[in-house]
Motif scaffolding. Sequence first.
Motif, PDB file in Angstrom:
ATOM      1  N   SER A  23       0.702  -1.071  -0.111  1.00 32.97           N
ATOM      2  CA  SER A  23       0.077   0.108  -0.100  1.00 32.97           C
ATOM      3  C   SER A  23       0.836   1.265  -0.024  1.00 32.97           C
ATOM      4  CB  SER A  23      -1.015  -0.081   1.298  1.00 32.97           C
ATOM      5  OG  SER A  23      -0.156   0.148   2.447  1.00 32.97           O
ATOM      6  N   GLU A  25       3.394   1.619  -1.825  1.00 32.31           N
ATOM      7  CA  GLU A  25       4.263   1.985  -3.159  1.00 32.31           C
ATOM      8  C   GLU A  25       3.171   2.224  -4.153  1.00 32.31           C
ATOM      9  OE1 GLU A  25       6.291  -1.869  -4.091  1.00 32.31           O
ATOM     10  OE2 GLU A  25       7.681  -1.225  -2.692  1.00 32.31           O
ATOM     11  N   GLU A  26       3.573   2.962  -5.274  1.00 31.54           N
ATOM     12  CA  GLU A  26       2.533   3.464  -6.247  1.00 31.54           C
ATOM     13  C   GLU A  26       3.005   2.836  -7.661  1.00 31.54           C
ATOM     14  OE1 GLU A  26       1.419   7.404  -6.821  1.00 31.54           O
ATOM     15  OE2 GLU A  26       1.269   7.868  -4.839  1.00 31.54           O
ATOM     16  N   ASP A  27       2.164   2.252  -8.253  1.00 34.24           N
ATOM     17  CA  ASP A  27       2.376   1.827  -9.608  1.00 34.24           C
ATOM     18  C   ASP A  27       2.805   2.947 -10.359  1.00 34.24           C
ATOM     19  OD1 ASP A  27       2.301   0.784 -12.327  1.00 34.24           O
ATOM     20  OD2 ASP A  27       0.373   0.133 -12.221  1.00 34.24           O
TER      21      ASP A  27
END
Length: 337
Positions: A23, A25-27
């Motif tokens: 949660s 980390e971002e794509d």
Amino acid sequence: MNWRRFYAAAAGVALLAFAGTASAEEDPGPAAFSKALNGKRVALVPMAMGFDLAQGWAAYLKREVEGWGGTFETRDPNWSIEAGAQAITDLINAEPHPDVLVVHSPDLNSYSKLLKKAQGKGIYVILIDNPANFAADAFIGSDWDRLGQLEAEAAVKACGENSSKQIGLVQGDQVNSSSLYQYAGIMKVLAKYPDFKVVAKPDSNWDATTARNVTTTMLQQNPDICAIIDFWDGDAVGTAAAIREAGKQGKIALVTTGGGEKTADCDKLASGEYTAVVTTELHKQSGDMNALIKYMLQSGQAPGTSTTYIYTLERAYTKDDIKPDTCWDVKALQAGK
């Protein structure tokens, strides 16, 4: 010690730790996609805007391009090569100019120098439907030779072994690549059936009234024709009218090609006006076009440095093949349904 409870507790802690990491980390994909595409400009220059192919391409492109934050525009040459050349020139010289130029070429050579100039200014060029003597960044459309073969096979089948084996052609013109390559494919198949003969092959110049007139003359001079292959559904309506007026609908097979629009193709198959239609699957072509535009704008590749060919998977549809999703509806598409 209860080892079963220990392992269960440890597994739970591990899952919570993993969830917390995921949660946090971002794509990176959406941000990269948006950065590459947002604000980019795409322009479509068809042969004309007043027919189903151009309207379908425009609707699919507009939906996608504006969806990812780009700008989409069209130019309407209205069947004039000179007006088309001027439209392309204006787009090349515009500030800002388009990032991608989609062109429906009227023939093999007219726009080649202009399109090369567009690439030199950093504009990706996609040829749609009609090939040209120009190394575009991508060609998306039919293998017209193969399409002609499918038409010829459908005509031979519709005539049958006990027919006159006389076939008429209503060509487009003698400069458009789709007409030239379609003819070549038809003749390849007919060479395998030496008893079948082409007894007439007038041009329609892509005009329904002309198609009607030349077909009327064709039938007067060759009353035993068993099938006619018309090179485009846009003028095949005229060919169908001439067959009907001669009292021969259902007796002479009419085979043509089209973009798979409901009223232009499926409705006419259902009514018996057309015997078979080799559809160029416009909705699938449009999907390919949109995918390539998104790829090229992210690729970092300079325009004019490579060429990609994406050919439509085609088949000859008859009345018996029609399903609810066989054709698309231009009015529903434009209404956003």
